[in-house]
Design a protein around this motif. Structure first.
Motif, short mmCIF file in Angstrom:
data_model
loop_
_atom_site.label_atom_id
_atom_site.label_comp_id
_atom_site.label_asym_id
_atom_site.label_seq_id
_atom_site.Cartn_x
_atom_site.Cartn_y
_atom_site.Cartn_z
N GLY A 16 18.91 -16.60 -8.06
CA GLY A 16 18.84 -17.88 -7.37
C GLY A 16 19.31 -17.88 -5.93
N LYS A 17 19.86 -16.80 -5.45
CA LYS A 17 20.37 -16.76 -4.08
C LYS A 17 19.28 -16.24 -3.13
N PRO A 18 18.93 -17.02 -2.11
CA PRO A 18 17.84 -16.60 -1.20
C PRO A 18 18.11 -15.23 -0.60
N VAL A 19 17.05 -14.48 -0.43
CA VAL A 19 17.17 -13.15 0.14
C VAL A 19 15.98 -12.90 1.08
N THR A 20 16.25 -12.15 2.14
CA THR A 20 15.21 -11.82 3.11
C THR A 20 15.11 -10.31 3.26
N LEU A 21 13.90 -9.81 3.18
CA LEU A 21 13.62 -8.40 3.43
C LEU A 21 12.89 -8.31 4.77
N SER A 22 13.18 -7.25 5.51
CA SER A 22 12.57 -7.15 6.82
C SER A 22 11.73 -5.89 6.98
N CYS A 23 10.79 -5.99 7.88
CA CYS A 23 9.88 -4.89 8.18
C CYS A 23 9.59 -4.91 9.67
#
Lengths: 114, 109
Positions: A16-23
């Motif tokens: 439930g905790k927002p997460v961001t992956l980057s490229c």
């Protein structure tokens, strides 16, 4: 070397905790893709950008969003990760110049949801 | 809808043996077919594409439209060929690859 870089390589997030992956890419390619790959399954396209134009796959859950602030960067946001979202996330780029174009991949981010 | 099928999850051979990694596709138009490879701890990368009709690292693949297949072959496997191999299809003019689930090739000494 020109390449596609994904950060982080491993990401652990809470349910439930927002997460961001980057490229990021140094290839100056028009197209950036996000694929989800679960164990022993084919990479599944979530969405892609052609320049600033966003193209969502019909079966991509609303929980997954993406941003491309400029040519070089693209982000995958998972608003409320569930246990079923644990997977390898692959970013790729291509020139987008037609059916013969190859995709260039990053090394992937392995997401674990606890 | 287009689909790529790789029936073997794992292929295990001894060094020097011939290798054939199977790939079948379903697509009604003219497809572009690719093989990608992922060595241990490395990124997925292009191995070869059917249009080039080239041999890369001793591997070849022939598009058979009648059988809708694009099998990857090598006459004599080497230990360094051990990797995951993915077959991919791009429908005519599309820049979006559809992948199979991959076949893990293990070459034993």
């Amino acid at each position: 070397d020109a390449m596609v870089i994904q950060n982080p390589r491993y990401q652990v997030t809470q349910f439930g905790k927002p997460v961001t992956l980057s490229c990021s890419q140094t290839l100056n390619h028009n197209v950036m893709y996000w694929y989800q790959q679960k164990s022993s399954q084919a990479p599944k396209l979530l969405f892609h950008y052609y320049d600033k134009d966003f193209n969502n796959e019909a079966d991509t859950p609303d929980n997954f969003q993406s941003r491309r602030p400029n040519t070089s960067f693209c982000f995958l946001d998972i608003r409320s990760p569930g246990l079923g979202d644990a997977a390898m996330y692959l970013c790729a780029t291509s020139t987008g110049t037609g059916g013969l174009t190859e995709a260039f991949f990053g090394q992937g981010t392995r997401l674990t949801v606890v | 809808a287009q689909r790529v099928t790789q029936p073997e999850k794992l292929l295990s051979v001894f060094k020097g043996a011939p290798v054939e990694l199977k790939c079948n596709y379903s697509y009604s138009g003219s497809p572009e077919l690719f093989w990608y490879v992922q060595y241990s701890r490395q990124r997925l990368q292009l191995l070869l594409r059917h249009i080039s009709r080239e041999s890369i690292k001793g591997f070849t693949a022939d598009l058979n439209k009648g059988e809708t297949s694009f099998h990857l072959k090598k006459p004599f496997a080497q230990e360094e060929d051990s990797a995951m191999y993915y077959c991919a299809l791009q429908s005519g003019g599309s820049y979006i690859p559809t992948f199979g689930r991959g076949t893990s090739l293990i070459v034993h000494p």
